[in-house]
Design a protein around this motif. Structure first.
Motif, PDB file in Angstrom:
ATOM      1  N   LYS A  58      -7.435  38.651 -23.520  1.00  0.00           N
ATOM      2  CA  LYS A  58      -7.157  39.719 -22.565  1.00  0.00           C
ATOM      3  C   LYS A  58      -8.465  40.332 -22.046  1.00  0.00           C
ATOM      4  N   GLU A  59      -9.452  40.543 -22.961  1.00  0.00           N
ATOM      5  CA  GLU A  59     -10.741  41.100 -22.546  1.00  0.00           C
ATOM      6  C   GLU A  59     -11.450  40.164 -21.566  1.00  0.00           C
ATOM      7  N   PHE A  60     -11.460  38.867 -21.899  1.00  0.00           N
ATOM      8  CA  PHE A  60     -12.125  37.903 -21.008  1.00  0.00           C
ATOM      9  C   PHE A  60     -11.446  37.827 -19.654  1.00  0.00           C
ATOM     10  N   GLU A  61     -10.084  37.839 -19.668  1.00  0.00           N
ATOM     11  CA  GLU A  61      -9.365  37.760 -18.405  1.00  0.00           C
ATOM     12  C   GLU A  61      -9.656  38.985 -17.545  1.00  0.00           C
ATOM     13  N   GLU A  62      -9.727  40.148 -18.194  1.00  0.00           N
ATOM     14  CA  GLU A  62     -10.057  41.361 -17.449  1.00  0.00           C
ATOM     15  C   GLU A  62     -11.463  41.254 -16.846  1.00  0.00           C
ATOM     16  N   ARG A  63     -12.391  40.728 -17.607  1.00  0.00           N
ATOM     17  CA  ARG A  63     -13.774  40.631 -17.120  1.00  0.00           C
ATOM     18  C   ARG A  63     -13.896  39.650 -15.964  1.00  0.00           C
ATOM     19  N   ILE A  64     -13.232  38.478 -16.056  1.00  0.00           N
ATOM     20  CA  ILE A  64     -13.342  37.523 -14.954  1.00  0.00           C
ATOM     21  C   ILE A  64     -12.526  37.974 -13.753  1.00  0.00           C
ATOM     22  N   ARG A  65     -11.508  38.827 -13.996  1.00  0.00           N
ATOM     23  CA  ARG A  65     -10.762  39.368 -12.865  1.00  0.00           C
ATOM     24  C   ARG A  65     -11.620  40.356 -12.079  1.00  0.00           C
ATOM     25  N   THR A  67     -15.061  40.444 -12.163  1.00  0.00           N
ATOM     26  CA  THR A  67     -16.238  39.738 -11.613  1.00  0.00           C
ATOM     27  C   THR A  67     -15.921  38.260 -11.532  1.00  0.00           C
ATOM     28  N   ARG A  68     -15.115  37.918 -10.564  1.00  0.00           N
ATOM     29  CA  ARG A  68     -14.642  36.540 -10.460  1.00  0.00           C
ATOM     30  C   ARG A  68     -15.791  35.581 -10.119  1.00  0.00           C
ATOM     31  N   GLY A  69     -16.805  36.024  -9.382  1.00  0.00           N
ATOM     32  CA  GLY A  69     -17.896  35.127  -8.984  1.00  0.00           C
ATOM     33  C   GLY A  69     -18.997  34.971 -10.013  1.00  0.00           C
ATOM     34  N   SER A  70     -18.892  35.654 -11.169  1.00  0.00           N
ATOM     35  CA  SER A  70     -19.923  35.572 -12.202  1.00  0.00           C
ATOM     36  C   SER A  70     -19.677  34.346 -13.074  1.00  0.00           C
ATOM     37  N   ILE A  71     -20.513  33.338 -12.895  1.00  0.00           N
ATOM     38  CA  ILE A  71     -20.366  32.112 -13.680  1.00  0.00           C
ATOM     39  C   ILE A  71     -20.634  32.380 -15.154  1.00  0.00           C
ATOM     40  N   GLU A  73     -19.641  34.904 -16.944  1.00  0.00           N
ATOM     41  CA  GLU A  73     -18.422  35.342 -17.618  1.00  0.00           C
ATOM     42  C   GLU A  73     -17.505  34.148 -17.881  1.00  0.00           C
ATOM     43  N   TRP A  74     -17.371  33.277 -16.887  1.00  0.00           N
ATOM     44  CA  TRP A  74     -16.551  32.076 -17.072  1.00  0.00           C
ATOM     45  C   TRP A  74     -17.097  31.211 -18.205  1.00  0.00           C
ATOM     46  N   THR A  75     -18.415  31.054 -18.243  1.00  0.00           N
ATOM     47  CA  THR A  75     -19.014  30.200 -19.266  1.00  0.00           C
ATOM     48  C   THR A  75     -18.804  30.787 -20.652  1.00  0.00           C
ATOM     49  N   GLN A  76     -18.955  32.109 -20.796  1.00  0.00           N
ATOM     50  CA  GLN A  76     -18.734  32.734 -22.102  1.00  0.00           C
ATOM     51  C   GLN A  76     -17.272  32.581 -22.548  1.00  0.00           C
ATOM     52  N   TYR A  77     -16.380  32.736 -21.606  1.00  0.00           N
ATOM     53  CA  TYR A  77     -14.938  32.608 -21.916  1.00  0.00           C
ATOM     54  C   TYR A  77     -14.633  31.182 -22.396  1.00  0.00           C
ATOM     55  N   ALA A  78     -15.137  30.199 -21.643  1.00  0.00           N
ATOM     56  CA  ALA A  78     -14.837  28.812 -22.007  1.00  0.00           C
ATOM     57  C   ALA A  78     -15.501  28.434 -23.323  1.00  0.00           C
ATOM     58  N   ASP A  99     -13.148  25.733  -9.489  1.00  0.00           N
ATOM     59  CA  ASP A  99     -12.464  26.081  -8.250  1.00  0.00           C
ATOM     60  C   ASP A  99     -13.167  27.245  -7.556  1.00  0.00           C
ATOM     61  N   VAL A 100     -13.756  28.138  -8.363  1.00  0.00           N
ATOM     62  CA  VAL A 100     -14.470  29.283  -7.786  1.00  0.00           C
ATOM     63  C   VAL A 100     -15.800  28.837  -7.180  1.00  0.00           C
ATOM     64  N   ASP A 101     -16.599  28.052  -7.923  1.00  0.00           N
ATOM     65  CA  ASP A 101     -17.932  27.625  -7.436  1.00  0.00           C
ATOM     66  C   ASP A 101     -18.162  26.179  -7.873  1.00  0.00           C
ATOM     67  N   PRO A 102     -17.737  25.217  -7.081  1.00  0.00           N
ATOM     68  CA  PRO A 102     -17.877  23.821  -7.510  1.00  0.00           C
ATOM     69  C   PRO A 102     -19.317  23.297  -7.425  1.00  0.00           C
ATOM     70  N   ARG A 103     -20.237  24.021  -6.807  1.00  0.00           N
ATOM     71  CA  ARG A 103     -21.624  23.552  -6.663  1.00  0.00           C
ATOM     72  C   ARG A 103     -22.584  24.227  -7.645  1.00  0.00           C
ATOM     73  N   SER A 104     -22.057  24.887  -8.624  1.00  0.00           N
ATOM     74  CA  SER A 104     -22.896  25.533  -9.629  1.00  0.00           C
ATOM     75  C   SER A 104     -23.379  24.493 -10.638  1.00  0.00           C
ATOM     76  N   ILE A 105     -24.659  24.243 -10.618  1.00  0.00           N
ATOM     77  CA  ILE A 105     -25.227  23.234 -11.512  1.00  0.00           C
ATOM     78  C   ILE A 105     -25.096  23.672 -12.961  1.00  0.00           C
ATOM     79  N   GLN A 106     -25.348  24.945 -13.223  1.00  0.00           N
ATOM     80  CA  GLN A 106     -25.254  25.442 -14.586  1.00  0.00           C
ATOM     81  C   GLN A 106     -23.840  25.297 -15.138  1.00  0.00           C
ATOM     82  N   LEU A 107     -22.861  25.482 -14.281  1.00  0.00           N
ATOM     83  CA  LEU A 107     -21.472  25.364 -14.726  1.00  0.00           C
ATOM     84  C   LEU A 107     -21.156  23.929 -15.131  1.00  0.00           C
TER      85      LEU A 107
END
Length: 754
Positions: A58-65, A67-71, A73-78, A99-107
């Protein structure tokens, strides 16, 4: 403290108990507050685990909701999901992030790293395939993909990945990585093919050099030579193309040098250098120079060094064409090359080419005419013309060309503003060496008529003197004196000429004309030469005496009086008429006529009175010193004592300085005759006191000094004279304290009160 300043320390005494730095640090560490730490949670059963996971999700979902563009947050969640071994959830989160940023090399890198950590190799391969398909210009993804395949010992798979990558024509590092992989597995033929493909994509000199070096290292020398030859054919023979391929030529020659094929290397260097100008082949020429120093002969090494210096000089003169010092060095280099070539017996064609190079450098140098009409800008430049003419005359024996150089230089100089006597004289001397006296005289005559100056007259006169044309020399001296009648040296040289020709009447007339000029630059040297002429050549004491009388009436200088007196007391040669009748003595020396000491004393007395009338104290002292020295050599003790009695007394004088108003004490000279004339009563009293003191000293057997007087030394006298000359302001006399020896001797001193 209100104004922000530190409090003033009232007691600066040291404390009774001193605190060490270690104690301060320890106390600071002990008094620090503990950092906040989150409490540890322990999960006891599955229910608590599900509750914990649900809360974190729930905390992670709230954070990515939010700041959806913050890679991040997504990386920490995954990554958290993968740490809980929920790989499907982790993949789902990564896919949502893509789906949010398909060209992110770090992702992509984090996604593949998660799969590799969980040993899902096939998933990682699929991800790398998707990543390089979507981002083919990102080299990092390709490197990771190749590393994965090679780590799994899947060399064909890694080669396949490289082939896909090479289709995109990446940078050189990618080609190098592909080649190194083939080298690691000893697939050298494949590596050679990759080099060939690399050259087709990027045909740059460094790539050709790397390919040839690779072939050399694996021992295929013919293949390496073929690579270099193909590169040279590719670049061509034009100047711009050869300039671009300098690295290829250099590497090719170095390879042949390593293989001890020195002639091949020399041919390669010369081929490249012959097609490049010196200014563009500095690096290649430096390599060629090192090669010749190691493997060439002496002549080749010298030629190489000369070529390298030519490049340096060309570069310098291209930046500043009026740097004549560089041009001088350049022509010396080329002239030295010509001389070396002649010494070593070069062919006529080589010698002609070297001479043409020298002429070319001279022509280019003299083409840079100085700006403006100021002589200081031309002083160095004109020597280029002189050196050019001398080179043509001495080294090439082309006298007509040398004559043309002189004429061109003379026409170039603006003689109305300034001229160069050396240029005129050297041009005339050249014509003399060519046995054309008429042309030489014409040149110097034109110089004197156009721009007369002292050096030109001297050079022309010396030329005629060398030719023993004395009538022409007389004419030139007359013109010289007409040009500058104030030049004492010209009068003296003219008279010396007549003296050497034994025309003494003309010499005497010339001296008379000279000293009768209303203005002279240095009249003293002319008078001295005239007097020496009358003494040494004529031996006429009466005429010399008249000259001294005329001179002292004009100048009245104390040195003239001293010279006059010494002349009267010295021996001089017999008059010339008597000398011719009697001839010389057996030893070949001229008989002398003794001087008259009494006449000398009379001159000293006249000079002393003259200087006294002009109130020149320091000059009177100098004359008395010379008089005393004369009496010591020629007179008796009484004569010396008489002069000694005329010496001044060194006294101390107090006066009020008008600028500061203070009483200042200084030295002064007090002459006995001045005191006798100014204060006869006090002088008589002092004289009697001095006599009484001497009598008392003789009775007691001592040699005492009168009370109030101080014996002086020559150092005190010199100090007083310098003070006398330094200060000439009138001052108010306050008191005089005189110092004198018991025998009347005194030193020379100076006074500021006169």
């Amino acid at each position: 403290m209100q104004d922000g300043r530190a409090p003033r320390i009232k007691n600066r005494a040291p404390a009774e108990v001193q605190i060490t730095a270690e104690q301060l640090l320890r106390e600071a560490q002990e008094r620090q507050e503990a950092a906040f730490r989150a409490p540890k949670q322990r999960v006891e059963d599955f229910e608590e685990l599900h509750e914990y996971r649900g809360r974190k999700r729930k905390e992670f979902e709230e954070r990515i909701r939010r700041t959806r563009g913050s890679i991040k947050e997504w990386t920490q969640y995954a990554n958290w999901e993968s740490s809980q071994n929920e790989f499907d959830r982790s993949r789902s989160i990564f896919e949502r992030a893509l789906d949010v940023d398909p060209r992110s090399i770090q992702l992509w890198l984090s996604y593949t790293e998660m799969e590799l950590k969980s040993r899902n190799v096939q998933h990682a391969r699929n991800l790398f395939d998707r990543a390089v398909t979507l981002l083919p210009r990102v080299d990092q993804l390709w490197y990771k993909y190749v590393y994965l395949e090679e780590l799994l010992q899947n060399v064909p798979g890694a080669r396949q990945v490289f082939e896909r990558w090479m289709q995109w024509e990446p940078d050189d590092k990618a080609w190098q990585a592909y080649i190194k992989m083939e080298e690691r597995y000893n697939e050298l033929d494949r590596a050679s093919v990759i080099y060939e493909r690399w050259i087709a994509v990027r045909p740059e000199p460094r790539v050709w050099v790397k390919w040839a070096k690779f072939e050399e290292e694996r021992g295929k020398l013919d293949k390496a030579r073929e690579v270099f030859q193909t590169a040279l054919e590719f670049f061509g023979d034009e100047e711009e193309q050869v300039e671009k391929a300098q690295a290829v030529f250099n590497a090719f020659a170095k390879m042949e040098t390593r293989l001890k094929e020195y002639e091949r290397a020399r041919v390669i260097y010369k081929f490249a250098l012959s097609r490049l100008p010196r200014s563009k082949s500095t690096t290649l020429y430096a390599a060629y120079t090192r090669f010749e120093k190691q493997h060439g002969t002496r002549s080749i090494v010298e030629a190489t060094v000369i070529g390298k210096r030519r490049i340096q000089y060309e570069d310098e003169v291209s930046h500043d064409g009026r740097n004549y010092d560089v041009w001088f060095d350049y022509v010396r280099l080329e002239e030295g090359a010509v001389r070396t070539l002649r010494e070593e017996g070069g062919t006529q064609e080589e010698e002609d080419a070297a001479v043409e190079r020298v002429r070319d450098v001279y022509e280019r140098a003299v083409a840079h005419v100085p700006p403006g009409q100021e002589k200081r800008h031309w002083r160095r430049y004109i020597f280029l013309w002189l050196d050019y003419a001398l080179f043509e005359e001495i080294d090439t024996k082309d006298h007509e060309r040398s004559r043309q150089v002189y004429r061109t230089a003379l026409n170039l100089v603006p003689h109305k503003q300034f001229t160069f006597a050396k240029l005129w004289i050297m041009a005339a001397r050249f014509e003399v060496r060519r046995l054309d006296l008429a042309a030489a005289r014409k040149i110097l005559g034109a110089a004197i008529g156009m721009c007369p100056k002292e050096a030109l007259f001297k050079g022309y006169i010396q030329l005629e003197m060398d030719l023993r044309e004395f009538d022409r020399v007389r004419t030139l001296y007359e013109k010289y004196i007409e040009f500058d009648p104030t030049n004492s040296t010209a009068w003296i040289k003219y008279a010396e000429l007549e003296t050497a020709l034994e025309d003494f009447a003309r010499a005497e007339a010339i001296f008379e004309l000279g000293v009768s000029q209303p203005s002279l630059s240095m009249p003293e040297i002319l008078w001295k030469a005239y007097i020496d002429f009358e003494v040494d050549e004529q031996g006429d004491r009466e005429k010399t005496r008249l000259l001294y009388e005329r001179l002292v009436s004009l100048s009245g200088h104390h040195k003239v009086w001293i010279s006059y007196a010494e002349f009267e007391g010295a021996s001089i040669p017999l008059p010339r008429a008597m000398r011719d009748e009697e001839g010389e003595d057996e030893e070949g020396e001229t008989r002398m006529v003794e001087g008259d000491a009494n006449m000398a004393r009379q001159v000293f007395e006249k000079g002393y009175k003259d200087l006294k009338s002009k109130e020149l104290k320091a000059e009177r002292v100098a004359l008395l010193e010379a008089w005393k020295a004369f009496e010591q050599q020629n007179g008796s003790d009484a004569d010396v004592a008489k002069v000694q009695a005329m010496m001044p007394i060194v006294g101390r004088k107090q006066h009020v300085d008008k600028e500061t108003g203070q009483v200042v004490e200084d030295w002064e000279l007090v002459f006995a005759d001045d005191e006798r004339e100014a204060n006869p009563t006090s002088f008589k009293f002092l004289q009697m006191a001095h006599a009484w003191k001497n009598s008392q000293a003789r009775k007691s057997g001592g040699a005492g000094v009168l009370s109030g007087f101080t014996a002086t030394t020559s150092s005190n006298t010199d100090e007083a004279v310098s003070s006398q000359n330094a200060n000439q302001k009138p001052r108010e006399d306050v008191d005089v304290k005189m110092h004198r020896d018991d025998d009347g001797s005194s030193d020379v001193a100076s006074s500021d009160g006169e």
